[in-house]
Design a protein around this motif. Structure first.
Motif, PDB file in Angstrom:
ATOM      1  N   GLU A   1       0.830  -1.199   0.000  1.00  0.00           N
ATOM      2  CA  GLU A   1       0.000   0.000   0.000  1.00  0.00           C
ATOM      3  C   GLU A   1       0.870   1.257   0.000  1.00  0.00           C
ATOM      4  OE1 GLU A   1      -2.630  -0.285   3.285  1.00  0.00           O
ATOM      5  OE2 GLU A   1      -3.840  -1.895   2.403  1.00  0.00           O
ATOM      6  N   ALA A   2       1.953   1.209   0.765  1.00  0.00           N
ATOM      7  CA  ALA A   2       2.866   2.360   0.782  1.00  0.00           C
ATOM      8  C   ALA A   2       3.484   2.587  -0.595  1.00  0.00           C
ATOM      9  CB  ALA A   2       3.951   2.147   1.832  1.00  0.00           C
TER      10      ALA A   2
ATOM     11  N   ARG B   1       0.830   4.088  -2.844  1.00  0.00           N
ATOM     12  CA  ARG B   1       0.625   5.513  -2.571  1.00  0.00           C
ATOM     13  C   ARG B   1       1.722   6.347  -3.201  1.00  0.00           C
ATOM     14  NH1 ARG B   1      -0.879   3.812   2.697  1.00  0.00           N
ATOM     15  NH2 ARG B   1       1.212   4.289   3.467  1.00  0.00           N
ATOM     16  N   GLU B   2       2.957   5.881  -3.094  1.00  0.00           N
ATOM     17  CA  GLU B   2       4.063   6.635  -3.668  1.00  0.00           C
ATOM     18  C   GLU B   2       3.980   6.684  -5.189  1.00  0.00           C
ATOM     19  OE1 GLU B   2       6.521   8.634  -2.402  1.00  0.00           O
ATOM     20  OE2 GLU B   2       5.133   8.443  -0.728  1.00  0.00           O
TER      21      GLU B   2
ATOM     22  N   HIS C   1       6.044  15.283   3.780  1.00  0.00           N
ATOM     23  CA  HIS C   1       5.874  14.001   4.455  1.00  0.00           C
ATOM     24  C   HIS C   1       5.217  14.121   5.818  1.00  0.00           C
ATOM     25  CE1 HIS C   1       8.986  13.970   7.687  1.00  0.00           C
ATOM     26  NE2 HIS C   1       9.525  14.911   6.945  1.00  0.00           N
ATOM     27  N   SER C   2       5.205  15.338   6.422  1.00  0.00           N
ATOM     28  CA  SER C   2       4.654  15.430   7.772  1.00  0.00           C
ATOM     29  C   SER C   2       4.408  16.878   8.146  1.00  0.00           C
ATOM     30  CB  SER C   2       5.615  14.795   8.787  1.00  0.00           C
ATOM     31  OG  SER C   2       6.829  15.535   8.847  1.00  0.00           O
TER      32      SER C   2
ATOM     33  N   ARG D   1       1.527  13.657   3.541  1.00  0.00           N
ATOM     34  CA  ARG D   1       1.732  12.959   2.271  1.00  0.00           C
ATOM     35  C   ARG D   1       1.055  11.585   2.216  1.00  0.00           C
ATOM     36  NH1 ARG D   1       5.133  13.589  -1.944  1.00  0.00           N
ATOM     37  NH2 ARG D   1       5.684  11.742  -3.148  1.00  0.00           N
ATOM     38  N   ASP D   2       1.173  10.794   3.282  1.00  0.00           N
ATOM     39  CA  ASP D   2       0.579   9.456   3.263  1.00  0.00           C
ATOM     40  C   ASP D   2      -0.940   9.519   3.161  1.00  0.00           C
ATOM     41  OD1 ASP D   2       2.996   8.218   3.325  1.00  0.00           O
ATOM     42  OD2 ASP D   2       2.948   7.729   5.464  1.00  0.00           O
TER      43      ASP D   2
ATOM     44  N   GLY E   1      -1.859  10.582  -0.215  1.00  0.00           N
ATOM     45  CA  GLY E   1      -1.727   9.448  -1.125  1.00  0.00           C
ATOM     46  C   GLY E   1      -2.933   8.527  -1.073  1.00  0.00           C
ATOM     47  N   ALA E   2      -3.475   8.310   0.122  1.00  0.00           N
ATOM     48  CA  ALA E   2      -4.692   7.499   0.249  1.00  0.00           C
ATOM     49  C   ALA E   2      -5.861   8.179  -0.436  1.00  0.00           C
ATOM     50  CB  ALA E   2      -4.994   7.261   1.723  1.00  0.00           C
TER      51      ALA E   2
END
Length: 229
Positions: free
Chosen positions: A79-80, A83-84, A178-179, A198-199, A202-203
């Motif tokens: 999944e990671a 997303r990337e 990223h955060s 970012r995560d 991405g979802a």
């Protein structure tokens, strides 16, 4: 010396007595088993079978747990990666294109009257629209490099305008970084700002619904409800 000899004799006598009683008990057990073997052996077999089955069951359960853990880890890694891969397309957008893209995601998820400010001096309102339930949505978009973090200064500026200036019911700060820094995220939580790093972005890009993402960082519920008109 005489006392020591008496103690040794007593120890020998006690040891012989114990050995004698042990032999009697052992012989009795052998006789009892010989007489009752027909009734005893099914019980012994059943106990042995239960022990074997229990050991096998525990081994299978343990193997299952290990397999499930590895599967979850693999899925999280995949999944990671997905997303990337989806974010790779977002990363090449300009900041103007990124704002337009965020507006398109809002429309995809049922938001209405969505428009992009597209100008400087917008006081933090890059995208404005209404959620399906009528709440006003105000979004600040930060097109940052993947390694960057959103600072508390950026968050403070958005906090100062999202509700006072734009009357947001739901204030959303979304970034390709990223955060958020610890201070920025703490401010977002206290001020009811939804912070999508970012995560989470991405979802969203992959298909997660905006309504499912709003509770994940900051309460994001808003306190007012406005009818769509």
């Amino acid at each position: 010396m005489a006392a020591q000899r008496r103690r040794r004799r007593m120890k020998k006598r006690t040891r012989r007595q114990l050995q004698g009683w042990g032999a009697v008990v052992g012989a009795g057990a052998v006789v009892w088993l010989a007489v009752h073997w027909a009734a005893v052996w099914p019980v012994l077999v059943a106990v042995l079978a239960v022990a074997v089955a229990g050991g096998a069951g525990w081994g299978l359960w343990r193997a299952h747990r290990v397999a499930v853990g590895r599967d979850r880890q693999w899925r999280a890694q995949e999944e990671a990666k997905a997303r990337e891969l989806s974010m790779a397309e977002v990363d090449v957008l300009s900041w103007q294109e990124f704002e337009t893209y965020i507006a398109a995601l809002c429309r995809r998820d049922g938001c209405t009257k969505v428009f992009v400010s597209g100008r400087s001096g917008d006081l933090g309102a890059d995208v404005i629209g209404y959620l399906a339930d009528g709440r006003k949505l105000v979004i600040q978009c930060k097109k940052y490099a993947p390694h960057r973090s959103v600072s508390s200064h950026d968050m403070q500026k958005f906090v100062g305008t999202a509700r006072p200036e734009h009357g947001a019911d739901v204030a959303l700060f979304v970034t390709t970084g990223h955060s958020f820094t610890k201070d920025a995220l703490g401010l977002a939580m206290r001020q009811d700002i939804v912070a999508l790093h970012r995560d989470l972005l991405g979802a969203w890009v992959k298909g997660a619904h905006l309504a499912a993402l709003l509770p994940l960082n900051g309460s994001g519920g808003g306190t007012k409800r406005r009818p769509s008109n």
